[in-house]
Design a protein around this motif. Sequence first.
Motif, short mmCIF file in Angstrom:
data_model
loop_
_atom_site.label_atom_id
_atom_site.label_comp_id
_atom_site.label_asym_id
_atom_site.label_seq_id
_atom_site.Cartn_x
_atom_site.Cartn_y
_atom_site.Cartn_z
N THR A 171 -5.16 -14.91 -33.50
CA THR A 171 -6.42 -15.48 -33.96
C THR A 171 -6.32 -17.00 -33.94
OG1 THR A 171 -6.95 -13.58 -35.36
CG2 THR A 171 -8.01 -15.65 -35.89
N THR A 172 -5.15 -17.50 -34.33
CA THR A 172 -4.79 -18.90 -34.11
C THR A 172 -3.72 -18.93 -33.02
OG1 THR A 172 -5.22 -19.44 -36.43
CG2 THR A 172 -3.93 -21.02 -35.15
N PRO A 173 -4.11 -19.22 -31.76
CA PRO A 173 -3.14 -19.13 -30.66
C PRO A 173 -2.07 -20.21 -30.73
CG PRO A 173 -5.20 -20.08 -29.88
CD PRO A 173 -5.44 -19.65 -31.30
N PRO A 174 -0.96 -20.05 -30.03
CA PRO A 174 0.12 -21.05 -30.06
C PRO A 174 -0.36 -22.41 -29.57
CG PRO A 174 0.85 -19.00 -29.03
CD PRO A 174 -0.61 -18.88 -29.20
N ILE A 175 0.20 -23.45 -30.17
CA ILE A 175 -0.10 -24.84 -29.79
C ILE A 175 1.12 -25.41 -29.09
CG2 ILE A 175 -0.70 -27.14 -30.64
CD1 ILE A 175 -2.00 -25.79 -33.06
N PHE A 176 0.89 -26.12 -27.98
CA PHE A 176 1.98 -26.69 -27.20
C PHE A 176 1.97 -28.22 -27.32
CE2 PHE A 176 0.41 -22.87 -25.01
CZ PHE A 176 1.52 -22.06 -25.18
N ASP A 177 3.12 -28.78 -27.67
CA ASP A 177 3.28 -30.22 -27.79
C ASP A 177 4.22 -30.69 -26.68
OD1 ASP A 177 3.46 -32.85 -28.51
OD2 ASP A 177 4.47 -32.50 -30.43
N LEU A 178 3.69 -31.51 -25.78
CA LEU A 178 4.48 -32.01 -24.65
C LEU A 178 5.15 -33.35 -24.95
CD1 LEU A 178 1.92 -31.19 -21.79
CD2 LEU A 178 3.73 -29.74 -22.73
N GLY A 179 4.96 -33.86 -26.16
CA GLY A 179 5.60 -35.13 -26.54
C GLY A 179 4.73 -36.34 -26.32
N GLU A 204 -1.71 -38.03 -24.62
CA GLU A 204 -2.51 -37.88 -23.40
C GLU A 204 -2.14 -36.60 -22.65
OE1 GLU A 204 -5.12 -39.58 -22.39
OE2 GLU A 204 -4.97 -40.72 -24.26
N SER A 205 -0.86 -36.31 -22.58
CA SER A 205 -0.41 -35.08 -21.91
C SER A 205 -0.97 -33.85 -22.62
CB SER A 205 1.12 -35.02 -21.89
OG SER A 205 1.65 -36.08 -21.13
N ASN A 206 -0.96 -33.88 -23.96
CA ASN A 206 -1.49 -32.75 -24.72
C ASN A 206 -2.98 -32.57 -24.47
OD1 ASN A 206 1.04 -32.31 -25.82
ND2 ASN A 206 0.61 -33.42 -27.71
N LYS A 207 -3.71 -33.67 -24.35
CA LYS A 207 -5.16 -33.58 -24.11
C LYS A 207 -5.46 -32.98 -22.75
CE LYS A 207 -6.70 -37.37 -27.09
NZ LYS A 207 -7.35 -38.71 -27.13
N VAL A 208 -4.71 -33.39 -21.72
CA VAL A 208 -4.93 -32.85 -20.37
C VAL A 208 -4.62 -31.36 -20.33
CG1 VAL A 208 -4.24 -32.98 -17.95
CG2 VAL A 208 -4.46 -35.08 -19.29
N LEU A 209 -3.50 -30.96 -20.96
CA LEU A 209 -3.13 -29.54 -21.00
C LEU A 209 -4.18 -28.73 -21.76
CD1 LEU A 209 -1.16 -27.22 -20.50
CD2 LEU A 209 0.04 -27.89 -22.59
N ILE A 213 1.37 -33.40 -15.13
CA ILE A 213 1.38 -33.75 -16.55
C ILE A 213 2.82 -34.02 -16.97
CG2 ILE A 213 0.81 -32.98 -18.87
CD1 ILE A 213 -1.26 -31.12 -17.68
N GLN A 214 3.04 -35.14 -17.64
CA GLN A 214 4.39 -35.52 -18.05
C GLN A 214 4.82 -34.74 -19.29
OE1 GLN A 214 6.32 -37.60 -16.24
NE2 GLN A 214 4.58 -37.66 -14.79
N ILE A 215 6.08 -34.25 -19.26
CA ILE A 215 6.68 -33.56 -20.41
C ILE A 215 7.84 -34.42 -20.91
CG2 ILE A 215 7.78 -31.46 -21.25
CD1 ILE A 215 6.54 -29.95 -18.95
N LYS A 216 7.72 -34.96 -22.10
CA LYS A 216 8.74 -35.85 -22.63
C LYS A 216 10.04 -35.10 -22.86
CE LYS A 216 9.60 -39.18 -26.33
NZ LYS A 216 9.08 -39.78 -27.58
N ASP A 217 11.12 -35.61 -22.29
CA ASP A 217 12.46 -35.03 -22.42
C ASP A 217 12.51 -33.58 -21.96
OD1 ASP A 217 13.31 -37.43 -23.53
OD2 ASP A 217 12.86 -36.77 -25.57
N ASP A 218 11.55 -33.19 -21.12
CA ASP A 218 11.48 -31.82 -20.60
C ASP A 218 11.52 -30.79 -21.74
OD1 ASP A 218 11.24 -29.98 -18.52
OD2 ASP A 218 13.40 -29.61 -18.49
N THR A 219 10.88 -31.13 -22.86
CA THR A 219 10.88 -30.26 -24.03
C THR A 219 9.45 -29.91 -24.43
OG1 THR A 219 12.94 -31.25 -24.85
CG2 THR A 219 11.60 -30.03 -26.44
N ILE A 220 9.15 -28.62 -24.48
CA ILE A 220 7.83 -28.15 -24.92
C ILE A 220 8.00 -27.52 -26.30
CG2 ILE A 220 5.90 -26.61 -24.43
CD1 ILE A 220 6.66 -26.73 -21.49
N THR A 221 7.34 -28.11 -27.28
CA THR A 221 7.40 -27.58 -28.64
C THR A 221 6.24 -26.61 -28.86
OG1 THR A 221 8.40 -29.63 -29.44
CG2 THR A 221 7.43 -28.15 -31.09
N GLN A 222 6.58 -25.37 -29.18
CA GLN A 222 5.56 -24.35 -29.41
C GLN A 222 5.41 -24.11 -30.92
OE1 GLN A 222 5.97 -20.74 -27.11
NE2 GLN A 222 7.01 -21.80 -25.43
N THR A 223 4.17 -24.19 -31.40
CA THR A 223 3.88 -23.94 -32.81
C THR A 223 3.06 -22.65 -32.92
OG1 THR A 223 3.85 -26.32 -33.28
CG2 THR A 223 2.83 -24.85 -34.91
#
Length: 471
Positions: A82-90, A93-98, A386-396
Amino acid sequence: MDIEVVKKLIKKYTAGHSQFVINADEAGRYYRNETKLLLEPSREEKQEKEHEGKTPLRKADNRIPFNFHGLLVNQKASYMFTTPPIFDLGGTESNKVLQKFLGDKYAKVCKDLCVEASNATVGWIHVWKREDGAYNYAVVPSVQIIPIWDKSLEKKLLAVFRHYPDIEEESGDSYEIYEYWTERECWSYRLKVGDAVDNLIPHWMFMVDLENNELSNHYEHGIGEVPFFAFSNNNIGTNDLKNIKPLIDVYCKVFSGFVNDIEDIQEVIFVLTNYGGENLNEFLDDLKYYKAIKIENEGEGDKSGVSTLTIEIPVEAREKLLEITRKCIFEQGQGIDPDPQNFGNSSGVALNFLYSLLELKSGLQETEFRPSFGRFIRCVCRLLDIQIKDDTITQTWKRTSVRNDQELATIAQASKGIISDESIIRNHPWVDDIEKENHRIEEQTEKEMEKMTEYHDTFMKKAGEESDVKE
């Protein structure tokens, strides 16, 4: 690609796929509340087959299915997505494009993935390039996908057959379409329904020259990897129906039999011995009008008379069986029985305990979905640059459940000064989007500072005017 190689691959991999389709279709039927009970022969058909005649005492044939499987699957899908996962690319601007690429349909895609995986053991997302050059994604029915994996421990996806039905508009003939996807290309073939695989022919479906209206069965998709992403239901590759199907069948059968028995005993059955009337209508008329009937008596020892026949129903035993079966369904299905007496005015600890089995099941699916979402998001970021900071995707990940908001809000208030404000905001029951909430707090703080500045300036001005008057 050599069509003979494709024929061999189809023969090799479709054989094992047939059982997968059977299991997925069965789970889909139970999800739509089409249980085994509805597919069984009628009571009259069973009686004729077993006894070569109808039993007049057993006429009712109610078949009442219970959608426990659909309830448990929807519970998990709502709880997790119901609340889907959120992805943080670091990066903001990258988060907005995704987020723009994922779009409004993202929550529905997550829910559909969960339902597909729960019914078919695995859900699939497909990424493709549209005719306008933009990329798109969608959930593909799992029964259409025949994956080809390598033999390594990492289980890398080498290729995918997408198999689905189609009808030729001109002739009306039915065909089976086979799309063969690799990391660079796709080939399309078709087979007329009922024909052997050896009759497979190319299917001209890809437009390669728009001006000349030229079609081909070959397409270079340019994704850079096989554009299908698998989302497994759990670590053992089973669906959610397997553990509870026998219990659901028992519950539906016992409940329907209970209803049939009650319906069958609505009429009293009279047993007549040496009745003196001519027919049964005369018996009913005498009983209704005279409140008496004629019986022929042949002397001492004669058992002439009228008696009634009814059906004894073991009510207590059936109620207990239904109660135990229902409890077992929710235990084996790892869900929550929505019986109101299970909730009440429960505290946070009690509610968490109530959700413990559902959380275990959801946690297993989350551990399978996380790497798949990671591969999917990395593919999208590569395609859209889309740039991913430190190649790390944080999933919430968040859960949606019945909760005691007052208790959680009190805990958040009491935590002020002990933990960071960001942690308090993140865990507050009224906050869904942390970035938006932080932005609102900043705006509110700025407005309060402006008001304080205005009050200060007004106060200082008034104080200065009073000082001038005194002098």
